[in-house]
Design an enzyme around this catalytic site. Structure first.
Site, PDB file in Angstrom:
ATOM      1  N   HIS A  80      -4.675  16.804   8.590  1.00 22.81           N
ATOM      2  CA  HIS A  80      -4.125  16.338   7.314  1.00 22.81           C
ATOM      3  C   HIS A  80      -3.186  15.152   7.534  1.00 22.81           C
ATOM      4  O   HIS A  80      -3.263  14.138   6.832  1.00 22.81           O
ATOM      5  CB  HIS A  80      -3.358  17.467   6.618  1.00 22.81           C
ATOM      6  CG  HIS A  80      -4.224  18.579   6.119  1.00 22.81           C
ATOM      7  ND1 HIS A  80      -5.214  18.400   5.180  1.00 22.81           N
ATOM      8  CD2 HIS A  80      -4.257  19.894   6.441  1.00 22.81           C
ATOM      9  CE1 HIS A  80      -5.808  19.556   4.927  1.00 22.81           C
ATOM     10  NE2 HIS A  80      -5.248  20.481   5.685  1.00 22.81           N
ATOM     11  N   ASP A 139       8.497  14.616  11.834  1.00 26.46           N
ATOM     12  CA  ASP A 139       8.747  15.968  11.359  1.00 26.46           C
ATOM     13  C   ASP A 139       9.162  15.845   9.905  1.00 26.46           C
ATOM     14  O   ASP A 139       9.882  14.906   9.525  1.00 26.46           O
ATOM     15  CB  ASP A 139       9.834  16.679  12.173  1.00 26.46           C
ATOM     16  CG  ASP A 139       9.751  18.202  12.011  1.00 26.46           C
ATOM     17  OD1 ASP A 139       8.668  18.699  11.664  1.00 26.46           O
ATOM     18  OD2 ASP A 139      10.758  18.880  12.242  1.00 26.46           O
ATOM     19  N   THR A 140       8.665  16.761   9.112  1.00 33.61           N
ATOM     20  CA  THR A 140       8.905  16.706   7.676  1.00 33.61           C
ATOM     21  C   THR A 140       9.443  18.038   7.190  1.00 33.61           C
ATOM     22  O   THR A 140       9.019  19.097   7.655  1.00 33.61           O
ATOM     23  CB  THR A 140       7.593  16.382   6.924  1.00 33.61           C
ATOM     24  OG1 THR A 140       7.180  15.057   7.260  1.00 33.61           O
ATOM     25  CG2 THR A 140       7.786  16.471   5.414  1.00 33.61           C
ATOM     26  N   ASP A 181       2.519  20.735  -1.518  1.00 43.56           N
ATOM     27  CA  ASP A 181       2.124  19.768  -2.546  1.00 43.56           C
ATOM     28  C   ASP A 181       1.864  20.379  -3.928  1.00 43.56           C
ATOM     29  O   ASP A 181       2.218  19.762  -4.945  1.00 43.56           O
ATOM     30  CB  ASP A 181       0.892  18.976  -2.097  1.00 43.56           C
ATOM     31  CG  ASP A 181       1.222  17.958  -1.009  1.00 43.56           C
ATOM     32  OD1 ASP A 181       2.419  17.809  -0.678  1.00 43.56           O
ATOM     33  OD2 ASP A 181       0.290  17.314  -0.485  1.00 43.56           O
ATOM     34  N   LYS A 201      -0.224   9.963  -4.189  1.00 38.76           N
ATOM     35  CA  LYS A 201       0.737  10.572  -3.272  1.00 38.76           C
ATOM     36  C   LYS A 201       1.001   9.648  -2.086  1.00 38.76           C
ATOM     37  O   LYS A 201       2.152   9.442  -1.685  1.00 38.76           O
ATOM     38  CB  LYS A 201       0.231  11.927  -2.772  1.00 38.76           C
ATOM     39  CG  LYS A 201       1.198  12.568  -1.775  1.00 38.76           C
ATOM     40  CD  LYS A 201       0.592  13.705  -0.991  1.00 38.76           C
ATOM     41  CE  LYS A 201       1.522  14.137   0.122  1.00 38.76           C
ATOM     42  NZ  LYS A 201       0.964  15.169   0.996  1.00 38.76           N
TER      43      LYS A 201
END
Length: 203
Positions: A18, A75-76, A166, A186
Site C-alpha cells: 500500500h 512512520d505514520t 482511511d 487522498k
C-alpha cells in the site's frame, strides 16, 4: 544511485505494498522507488522507538548500515486529540494482540470515542532520509521531513478505498473520509503526500 542534484533511484525501507503504491503515485516518474524486497532484504526491521521520528530513523539507519545504500523510511501515526494523541506511534498495533489489523484498530478507536464530542484528529508522517556523504559508506547525513493533515474521526466507517484508518478519517475541508474520496484526491492532500513532496523538493 544518484545523478547530479536529483535522485534517480532510492530505497524506500518498506515492503508494504500500500505504501509503495501510494509513494510511487505521489512521485510519479520523477524517481524510481526500490523496496526492501528489491534489494533482497526480508528482515522485519525493529520499530521500537517511542516516537514516529525514532521509528523512521531506526528503519533508515538499518538499511544504510547493512546495505550501504541511500534510503528513506517513514512512520505514520493517527493522533486523536481527545485521546491525548493516541494511538500515535502505536497506530498499526492499536488493538491489543494485533499487527496492522485495520478493522480491529478502527473498532477500538471508535469505541474509545463513544460519547466524546471532540473528534479532532490528525495524521502525521515523518520521513527519515539517510545519504552517504562523499564515497565513504561510514559517513552519512540524515534529513527529516514531516507531513500533517488535520481532520476528524467519523462516527462510523465509510468508503472502500485506501487502507488503515482511511474509512474513519475525514480530512479538514471535506465531508467524506479518505476512503470515500479515493486515492487520487487522498494522494494529493495526505500527510504522506506532504512529507514526500518535501523530500522530492529537497533534491
Amino acid at each position: 544511485m544518484w545523478g547530479g542534484s536529483y535522485m534517480k533511484k532510492i530505497v524506500f525501507a518498506t515492503n508494504n505494498e500500500h505504501k509503495l503504491k501510494e509513494i510511487r503515485e505521489i512521485l510519479g516518474d520523477r524517481f524510481e522507488i526500490v523496496s526492501l524486497k528489491d534489494i533482497g532484504c526480508d528482515v522485519d526491521i525493529p520499530e521500537t522507538g517511542n516516537t514516529l521520528e525514532e521509528n523512521a530513523h531506526q528503519k533508515a539507519e538499518y538499511i544504510f548500515d547493512h546495505y550501504h545504500l541511500d534510503c528513506f523510511a517513514d512512520d505514520t501515526g493517527l493522533e486523536v486529540e481527545a485521546l491525548n494523541g493516541a494511538p500515535g506511534v502505536h497506530s498499526a498495533r492499536y488493538a491489543e494482540g494485533t499487527d496492522h489489523n485495520s478493522e480491529a484498530n478502527m473498532a477500538k478507536l471508535l469505541k474509545e470515542l463513544e460519547g466524546k464530542e471532540n473528534r479532532k484528529a490528525r495524521f502525521r508522517t515523518v520521513i527519515a532520509l539517510i545519504q552517504m556523504e562523499g564515497d565513504n559508506p561510514r559517513c552519512s547525513r540524515e534529513y527529516r521531513f514531516e507531513g500533517i493533515v488535520e481532520g476528524k474521526i467519523a462516527e462510523e466507517k465509510s468508503g472502500n478505498a485506501g487502507f488503515g484508518y482511511d474509512p474513519i478519517f475525514i480530512p479538514e475541508g471535506f465531508d467524506k473520509s479518505f476512503a470515500d474520496l479515493g486515492e487520487e484526491i487522498k494522494n494529493s492532500i495526505s500527510h504522506r503526500a506532504r512529507a514526500v513532496e518535501k523530500l522530492a523538493n529537497f533534491f
